[in-house]
Design a protein around this motif. Structure first.
Motif, PDB file in Angstrom:
ATOM      1  N   LEU A  68      34.168  91.314 -10.091  1.00 29.59           N
ATOM      2  CA  LEU A  68      35.004  90.296 -10.726  1.00 29.59           C
ATOM      3  C   LEU A  68      34.712  88.924 -10.116  1.00 29.59           C
ATOM      4  N   THR A  69      34.657  87.892 -10.944  1.00 30.19           N
ATOM      5  CA  THR A  69      34.457  86.527 -10.474  1.00 30.19           C
ATOM      6  C   THR A  69      35.803  85.839 -10.286  1.00 30.19           C
ATOM      7  N   VAL A  70      36.030  85.264  -9.097  1.00 26.77           N
ATOM      8  CA  VAL A  70      37.320  84.647  -8.776  1.00 26.77           C
ATOM      9  C   VAL A  70      37.122  83.234  -8.224  1.00 26.77           C
ATOM     10  N   SER A  71      38.226  82.511  -8.148  1.00 20.17           N
ATOM     11  CA  SER A  71      38.262  81.180  -7.532  1.00 20.17           C
ATOM     12  C   SER A  71      39.294  81.188  -6.418  1.00 20.17           C
ATOM     13  N   VAL A  72      39.209  80.187  -5.537  1.00 20.65           N
ATOM     14  CA  VAL A  72      40.174  80.028  -4.452  1.00 20.65           C
ATOM     15  C   VAL A  72      40.468  78.538  -4.308  1.00 20.65           C
ATOM     16  N   SER A  73      41.703  78.202  -3.928  1.00 25.03           N
ATOM     17  CA  SER A  73      42.077  76.786  -3.830  1.00 25.03           C
ATOM     18  C   SER A  73      42.886  76.556  -2.569  1.00 25.03           C
ATOM     19  N   GLY A  74      42.243  75.971  -1.540  1.00 29.57           N
ATOM     20  CA  GLY A  74      42.903  75.758  -0.262  1.00 29.57           C
ATOM     21  C   GLY A  74      42.922  74.304   0.159  1.00 29.57           C
ATOM     22  N   GLN A  75      43.532  74.044   1.304  1.00 25.88           N
ATOM     23  CA  GLN A  75      43.750  72.668   1.750  1.00 25.88           C
ATOM     24  C   GLN A  75      42.558  72.069   2.486  1.00 25.88           C
ATOM     25  N   THR A  76      41.551  72.842   2.794  1.00 27.12           N
ATOM     26  CA  THR A  76      40.384  72.322   3.523  1.00 27.12           C
ATOM     27  C   THR A  76      39.179  72.147   2.616  1.00 27.12           C
ATOM     28  N   THR A  77      38.855  73.178   1.863  1.00 24.41           N
ATOM     29  CA  THR A  77      37.676  73.126   0.982  1.00 24.41           C
ATOM     30  C   THR A  77      38.056  72.897  -0.462  1.00 24.41           C
ATOM     31  N   PHE A  78      39.363  72.793  -0.753  1.00 20.30           N
ATOM     32  CA  PHE A  78      39.876  72.524  -2.095  1.00 20.30           C
ATOM     33  C   PHE A  78      39.554  73.693  -3.027  1.00 20.30           C
ATOM     34  N   ALA A  79      39.450  73.444  -4.323  1.00 20.75           N
ATOM     35  CA  ALA A  79      39.232  74.531  -5.277  1.00 20.75           C
ATOM     36  C   ALA A  79      37.745  74.736  -5.526  1.00 20.75           C
ATOM     37  N   HIS A  80      37.310  75.967  -5.452  1.00 23.58           N
ATOM     38  CA  HIS A  80      35.926  76.312  -5.799  1.00 23.58           C
ATOM     39  C   HIS A  80      35.893  77.739  -6.292  1.00 23.58           C
ATOM     40  N   GLY A  81      34.901  78.065  -7.119  1.00 25.42           N
ATOM     41  CA  GLY A  81      34.871  79.371  -7.756  1.00 25.42           C
ATOM     42  C   GLY A  81      33.482  79.964  -7.858  1.00 25.42           C
ATOM     43  N   ASN A  82      33.313  80.826  -8.865  1.00 26.79           N
ATOM     44  CA  ASN A  82      32.080  81.572  -9.059  1.00 26.79           C
ATOM     45  C   ASN A  82      31.825  82.519  -7.888  1.00 26.79           C
ATOM     46  N   HIS A  83      32.909  83.036  -7.301  1.00 27.14           N
ATOM     47  CA  HIS A  83      32.823  83.966  -6.174  1.00 27.14           C
ATOM     48  C   HIS A  83      32.987  85.401  -6.678  1.00 27.14           C
ATOM     49  N   THR A  84      32.156  86.288  -6.203  1.00 23.56           N
ATOM     50  CA  THR A  84      32.151  87.663  -6.675  1.00 23.56           C
ATOM     51  C   THR A  84      32.848  88.600  -5.696  1.00 23.56           C
ATOM     52  N   ILE A  85      33.761  89.413  -6.199  1.00 22.51           N
ATOM     53  CA  ILE A  85      34.377  90.437  -5.356  1.00 22.51           C
ATOM     54  C   ILE A  85      33.329  91.497  -5.043  1.00 22.51           C
ATOM     55  N   THR A  86      33.040  91.659  -3.757  1.00 28.63           N
ATOM     56  CA  THR A  86      32.007  92.597  -3.322  1.00 28.63           C
ATOM     57  C   THR A  86      32.580  93.896  -2.770  1.00 28.63           C
ATOM     58  N   ALA A  87      33.851  93.916  -2.440  1.00 28.01           N
ATOM     59  CA  ALA A  87      34.504  95.130  -1.943  1.00 28.01           C
ATOM     60  C   ALA A  87      35.965  95.084  -2.368  1.00 28.01           C
ATOM     61  N   ASP A  88      36.407  96.098  -3.110  1.00 27.30           N
ATOM     62  CA  ASP A  88      37.807  96.113  -3.521  1.00 27.30           C
ATOM     63  C   ASP A  88      38.650  97.007  -2.616  1.00 27.30           C
ATOM     64  N   ASN A  89      38.041  97.491  -1.534  1.00 23.93           N
ATOM     65  CA  ASN A  89      38.763  98.194  -0.470  1.00 23.93           C
ATOM     66  C   ASN A  89      38.223  97.669   0.850  1.00 23.93           C
ATOM     67  N   TYR A  90      38.964  96.766   1.489  1.00 20.67           N
ATOM     68  CA  TYR A  90      38.461  96.045   2.657  1.00 20.67           C
ATOM     69  C   TYR A  90      39.570  95.957   3.688  1.00 20.67           C
ATOM     70  N   GLY A  91      39.341  96.515   4.873  1.00 20.94           N
ATOM     71  CA  GLY A  91      40.332  96.461   5.930  1.00 20.94           C
ATOM     72  C   GLY A  91      39.949  95.468   7.010  1.00 20.94           C
ATOM     73  N   PHE A  92      40.944  94.935   7.708  1.00 18.58           N
ATOM     74  CA  PHE A  92      40.632  93.973   8.764  1.00 18.58           C
ATOM     75  C   PHE A  92      41.779  93.881   9.761  1.00 18.58           C
ATOM     76  N   THR A  93      41.445  93.453  10.972  1.00 19.45           N
ATOM     77  CA  THR A  93      42.456  93.165  11.982  1.00 19.45           C
ATOM     78  C   THR A  93      42.738  91.671  11.989  1.00 19.45           C
ATOM     79  N   TRP A  94      43.920  91.310  12.453  1.00 21.20           N
ATOM     80  CA  TRP A  94      44.282  89.894  12.539  1.00 21.20           C
ATOM     81  C   TRP A  94      45.360  89.726  13.596  1.00 21.20           C
ATOM     82  N   ARG A  95      45.463  88.506  14.110  1.00 16.37           N
ATOM     83  CA  ARG A  95      46.444  88.212  15.147  1.00 16.37           C
ATOM     84  C   ARG A  95      47.507  87.257  14.624  1.00 16.37           C
ATOM     85  N   SER A  96      48.749  87.581  14.890  1.00 15.36           N
ATOM     86  CA  SER A  96      49.840  86.688  14.536  1.00 15.36           C
ATOM     87  C   SER A  96      49.892  85.545  15.546  1.00 15.36           C
ATOM     88  N   GLU A  97      50.708  84.547  15.243  1.00 10.75           N
ATOM     89  CA  GLU A  97      50.753  83.350  16.086  1.00 10.75           C
ATOM     90  C   GLU A  97      51.183  83.675  17.518  1.00 10.75           C
TER      91      GLU A  97
END
Length: 407
Positions: free
Chosen positions: A287-316
């Motif tokens: 699937l082709t998607v777009s993203v819109s954030g405060q640093t790089t603004f809106a951009h698209g033509n991005h392809t979903i390469t994995a629809d099952n993706y796990g990751f670790t992350w740290r809270s503040e």
């Protein structure tokens, strides 16, 4: 279109361990691939093959040079494999059907072992995705070599371990109530991006269900006051207080003011483009998607390469948490099949940004909430690879019992 509004900046994720509360930094352009782009299946073909995969309880559909690879779980009988191939071939005759050495239960267990395993003594950041084309779990981590070696020995040829840079991307500019998604957020420590307006979210202080706005779960702490960040880094309007956190999903929500089912989609800091939110979007590999954030603004033509993706992350507060592979997805800065490495990617400050698809009438459909980015050197193509990743909005709505604000 509320002309007072001015576009803003985004928060995303890039590798190398950095303090998660660090402010946004200047963008680094993605390297171009040395690989030759190849034309892939159409969006409609990928959507139809995904339907076949779900009907056959497949592990997923994956990219290969020859075309899509539909992977069935271990133990699938030959007649069922042939039936799946027949259905997929009607959509695209270049589709390959394989049977994995894993069942879905085995993959889920392997993913949990990797994310939480004793090999990770340094609480490093980790991402996982199952690659059906090679029938291996791909592990990206910034862990020291000794830990990576231990992980590889523990799981043998079931996995492929890559040394990668991983970054949770904390970090538009003149917003006011009712606030929209894609707005620049900040407190004393972090800068991130607002995501989606939601209804019926639990205020964890008192159990009441109210309207809230989302951002990435690693951006702020419970009860933090969030304000809109002006382009000159001065404080803007108060936007609310974090009142719903979820340690299983890298998404949190804040309340206190009015929010609306609209997202900023300008491609420059001064642009005031926006789109109304129309509903929850589908999500499948390719699937082709777009993203819109405060640093790089809106951009698209991005392809979903994995629809099952796990990751670790740290809270503040520095604690490590896990988003399991059933709730995450990865998307690439480009649409080439299967290289996916030519195009713009997110940067620090884009965390929490809305990830979406667009209909013919200009409406936005919610796909996910942006969390971060992983980066590694790929020897096969002689190029730097990037994968952005986020949390499925379907998982958020289902887990929270909430619904999207739409217009």
């Amino acid at each position: 279109m509320r002309s007072k509004r001015i576009a803003g900046i985004v928060a995303g994720a890039v590798a190398v361990m950095v303090p998660l509360a660090a402010p946004a930094s200047s963008a680094v352009a993605a390297s171009s691939s040395a690989a030759t782009p190849s034309k892939g299946p159409s969006q409609e073909q990928l959507k139809q093959i995904d339907k076949v995969a779900k009907a056959e309880h497949a592990l997923g559909v994956f990219a290969a040079e020859s075309g899509p690879v539909l992977v069935l779980p271990a133990g699938t009988p030959a007649d069922r494999k042939a039936e799946a191939l027949g259905k997929a071939a009607k959509v695209l005759d270049a589709t390959t059907v394989k049977v994995s050495k894993f069942t879905q239960k085995e993959l889920d267990g392997l993913g949990k072992d990797i994310l939480t395993g004793p090999w990770n003594k340094n609480d490093s950041l980790v991402t996982i995705e199952y690659d059906g084309a090679t029938d291996k779990m791909i592990v990206n981590t910034d862990a020291p070599e000794s830990d990576r070696t231990g992980l590889a020995k523990a799981h043998g040829d079931k996995i492929k371990v890559r040394h990668a840079r991983i970054q949770s991307q904390w970090n538009r500019f003149d917003d006011y109530a009712p606030f929209w998604g894609g707005t620049s957020l900040m407190n004393d420590l972090s800068v991130c991006t607002s995501g989606w307006g939601l209804r019926n979210v639990e205020n964890q202080d008192n159990g009441q269900r109210v309207d809230m706005m989302t951002t990435a779960g690693h951006c702020f702490s419970r009860h933090d006051l969030i304000v809109n960040r002006h382009e000159d880094w001065s404080s803007g309007q108060w936007m609310g207080w974090v009142k719903h956190t979820d340690w299983n999903l890298d998404v949190e929500a804040f309340l206190g003011y009015r929010y609306e089912g609209q997202i900023w989609t300008g491609s420059y800091s001064w642009a005031n483009d926006s789109r109304p939110v129309k509903g929850l979007g589908g999500l499948w590999q390719g699937l082709t998607v777009s993203v819109s954030g405060q640093t790089t603004f809106a951009h698209g033509n991005h392809t979903i390469t994995a629809d099952n993706y796990g990751f670790t992350w740290r809270s503040e507060d520095g604690n490590q948490h896990y988003t399991w592979n059933g709730d995450g997805f990865a998307y690439a800065p480009g649409s080439n099949w299967p290289s996916y490495d030519q195009g713009m990617h997110t940067e620090v400050g884009d965390s929490g940004a809305p990830i979406y698809t667009v209909d013919y009438n200009g409406g936005a459909y919610a796909v996910g909430s942006h969390s971060g980015m992983v980066q590694w050197w790929e020897g096969n193509c002689g190029c730097q690879q990037y994968r952005m990743y986020g949390v499925k909005m379907g998982s958020v709505l289902g887990s929270w019992g909430a619904s999207l604000m739409t217009r």
